[in-house]
Design a protein around this motif. Structure first.
Motif, PDB file in Angstrom:
ATOM      1  N   THR A   8       0.848  -1.201   0.000  1.00  0.00           N
ATOM      2  CA  THR A   8       0.000   0.000   0.000  1.00  0.00           C
ATOM      3  C   THR A   8       0.878   1.244   0.000  1.00  0.00           C
ATOM      4  O   THR A   8       1.957   1.258   0.593  1.00  0.00           O
ATOM      5  N   ASP A   9       0.403   2.315  -0.679  1.00  0.00           N
ATOM      6  CA  ASP A   9       1.119   3.607  -0.641  1.00  0.00           C
ATOM      7  C   ASP A   9       1.206   4.106   0.796  1.00  0.00           C
ATOM      8  O   ASP A   9       0.274   3.912   1.573  1.00  0.00           O
ATOM      9  N   PHE A  10       2.270   4.843   1.085  1.00  0.00           N
ATOM     10  CA  PHE A  10       2.466   5.371   2.443  1.00  0.00           C
ATOM     11  C   PHE A  10       1.247   6.157   2.929  1.00  0.00           C
ATOM     12  O   PHE A  10       0.764   5.970   4.035  1.00  0.00           O
ATOM     13  N   LYS A  11       0.751   7.028   2.081  1.00  0.00           N
ATOM     14  CA  LYS A  11      -0.360   7.908   2.510  1.00  0.00           C
ATOM     15  C   LYS A  11      -1.598   7.119   2.897  1.00  0.00           C
ATOM     16  O   LYS A  11      -2.320   7.490   3.824  1.00  0.00           O
ATOM     17  N   LYS A  12      -1.868   6.043   2.169  1.00  0.00           N
ATOM     18  CA  LYS A  12      -3.095   5.264   2.409  1.00  0.00           C
ATOM     19  C   LYS A  12      -2.900   4.199   3.487  1.00  0.00           C
ATOM     20  O   LYS A  12      -3.879   3.629   3.975  1.00  0.00           O
ATOM     21  N   ARG A  60      -5.285  -5.782   4.909  1.00  0.00           N
ATOM     22  CA  ARG A  60      -4.706  -4.694   5.699  1.00  0.00           C
ATOM     23  C   ARG A  60      -4.005  -3.714   4.770  1.00  0.00           C
ATOM     24  O   ARG A  60      -3.474  -4.120   3.723  1.00  0.00           O
ATOM     25  N   LYS A  61      -3.970  -2.455   5.174  1.00  0.00           N
ATOM     26  CA  LYS A  61      -3.264  -1.448   4.372  1.00  0.00           C
ATOM     27  C   LYS A  61      -1.875  -1.267   4.972  1.00  0.00           C
ATOM     28  O   LYS A  61      -1.689  -0.484   5.915  1.00  0.00           O
ATOM     29  N   ILE A  62      -0.928  -2.001   4.413  1.00  0.00           N
ATOM     30  CA  ILE A  62       0.427  -2.020   4.974  1.00  0.00           C
ATOM     31  C   ILE A  62       1.418  -1.498   3.926  1.00  0.00           C
ATOM     32  O   ILE A  62       1.371  -1.903   2.761  1.00  0.00           O
ATOM     33  N   LYS A  92       2.466  10.995  11.949  1.00  0.00           N
ATOM     34  CA  LYS A  92       1.326  10.890  11.031  1.00  0.00           C
ATOM     35  C   LYS A  92       0.339   9.825  11.505  1.00  0.00           C
ATOM     36  O   LYS A  92      -0.543   9.407  10.752  1.00  0.00           O
ATOM     37  N   ARG A  93       0.508   9.378  12.749  1.00  0.00           N
ATOM     38  CA  ARG A  93      -0.388   8.409  13.408  1.00  0.00           C
ATOM     39  C   ARG A  93      -0.457   7.071  12.653  1.00  0.00           C
ATOM     40  O   ARG A  93      -1.490   6.430  12.611  1.00  0.00           O
ATOM     41  N   LYS A  94       0.661   6.712  12.046  1.00  0.00           N
ATOM     42  CA  LYS A  94       0.747   5.378  11.453  1.00  0.00           C
ATOM     43  C   LYS A  94       1.218   4.407  12.532  1.00  0.00           C
ATOM     44  O   LYS A  94       1.994   4.785  13.414  1.00  0.00           O
ATOM     45  N   LYS A  95       0.765   3.172  12.442  1.00  0.00           N
ATOM     46  CA  LYS A  95       1.247   2.145  13.363  1.00  0.00           C
ATOM     47  C   LYS A  95       2.494   1.500  12.766  1.00  0.00           C
ATOM     48  O   LYS A  95       2.465   0.989  11.645  1.00  0.00           O
TER      49      LYS A  95
END
Ligand code: MN
Length: 275
Positions: A8-12, A60-62, A92-95
């Motif tokens: 998945t793209d970083f932004k998504k 999952r969006k990874i 950016k609140r990414k896990k």
């Protein structure tokens, strides 16, 4: 090469995988800097679906960001680079699911999470307590990582499980009798109850597993848990708000069968499905 299904793209993306190939303070069996790529390459040999959690990586969006470019000799520079690289992702609140590398790589990541979440608690699955103040004169080492972590989050907020290698002095440190689950995960229920509602960082030193199933450890320690024990514990964590995690201390070339790489990739998969 990305981790399997991490396209998945970083932004998504909700979850970011990144490799942290640093093993500069490994005192026994170095080589964990080769682990991120070893884990990625075998990840294509495991299924995306987990029958344990009944979830699928394909849903999952990874995003796999690759490896953080790090120097081999300059420890402070390496820690600084890890801190600034992961800060951007976390803000950016990414896990984040970081793949070590040795255990010291957890420190700059935990520092970032603690800045963002002041109630952060750390759960450490590990054979070793890693609570000494300095190791052969080094304050920052894979052997002191949990002492340095406790200085950031507080001993009250450090929960250690599976520990079977420690010093008697460790038990004099605050909360160790309550927050250090010795040998296995049998006392984990009380810990999980305590941690509901808080932000959690999970650090998994793969040497918590028994060396018979995970011989590729930087510091193997007999008497460890089974893979099933580990998965059962992760399933228990599903009520927790885990905001980031790492998987550390695979030293791939110490296991000529390559099985440890598969075990490590499976743990990364289960964590990416859990959080
Ligand atoms: Mn360990």
């Amino acid at each position: 090469m990305n981790f399997y299904c991490a396209n998945t793209d970083f932004k998504k993306a909700d979850i970011i995988i990144c490799g942290v190939p640093y093993d500069g303070t490994s005192s026994f069996r170095p080589g964990s800097r080769f682990a991120p790529d070893a884990i990625r390459s075998v990840s294509y040999q495991i299924e995306s679906y987990s029958p344990y959690q009944q979830k699928d990586l394909r849903n999952r969006k990874i995003c796999d960001m690759g490896n953080i470019p790090l120097p081999f000799g300059d420890k402070q520079l390496a820690l600084n680079i890890i801190e600034s690289f992961t800060k951007k992702l976390i803000s950016k609140r990414k896990k984040l699911v970081a793949i070590g590398g040795e255990h010291l790589i957890s420190l700059p990541i935990i520092k970032n999470y603690h800045k963002l979440f002041s109630d952060l608690a750390v759960i450490q699955l590990d054979a070793h307590s890693n609570l000494i103040d300095s190791h052969r004169g080094e304050k920052f080492s894979h052997a002191t990582i949990m002492r340095r972590t406790a200085e950031i989050v507080g001993f009250d907020s450090l929960y250690q499980m599976g520990i079977r290698s420690c010093l008697s002095e460790d038990f004099m440190l605050p909360k160790r009798k309550e927050n250090m689950c010795m040998f296995d995960f049998s006392k984990s229920d009380g810990v999980i109850e305590n941690l509901n509602g808080r932000h959690i960082y999970l650090t998994v030193d793969l040497d918590v597993l028994d060396p018979s199933i995970f011989p590729g450890a930087g510091r193997p320690e007999p008497g460890g848990v089974t893979y099933k024990d580990l998965i059962d514990l992760l399933k228990h964590f599903k009520t927790l708000n885990i905001v980031g995690a790492d998987v550390v201390e695979l030293s791939p070339h110490y296991d000529a069968t390559g099985v440890s790489n598969v075990v490590a990739a499976s743990v990364v998969k289960e964590i990416a499905l859990l959080i």
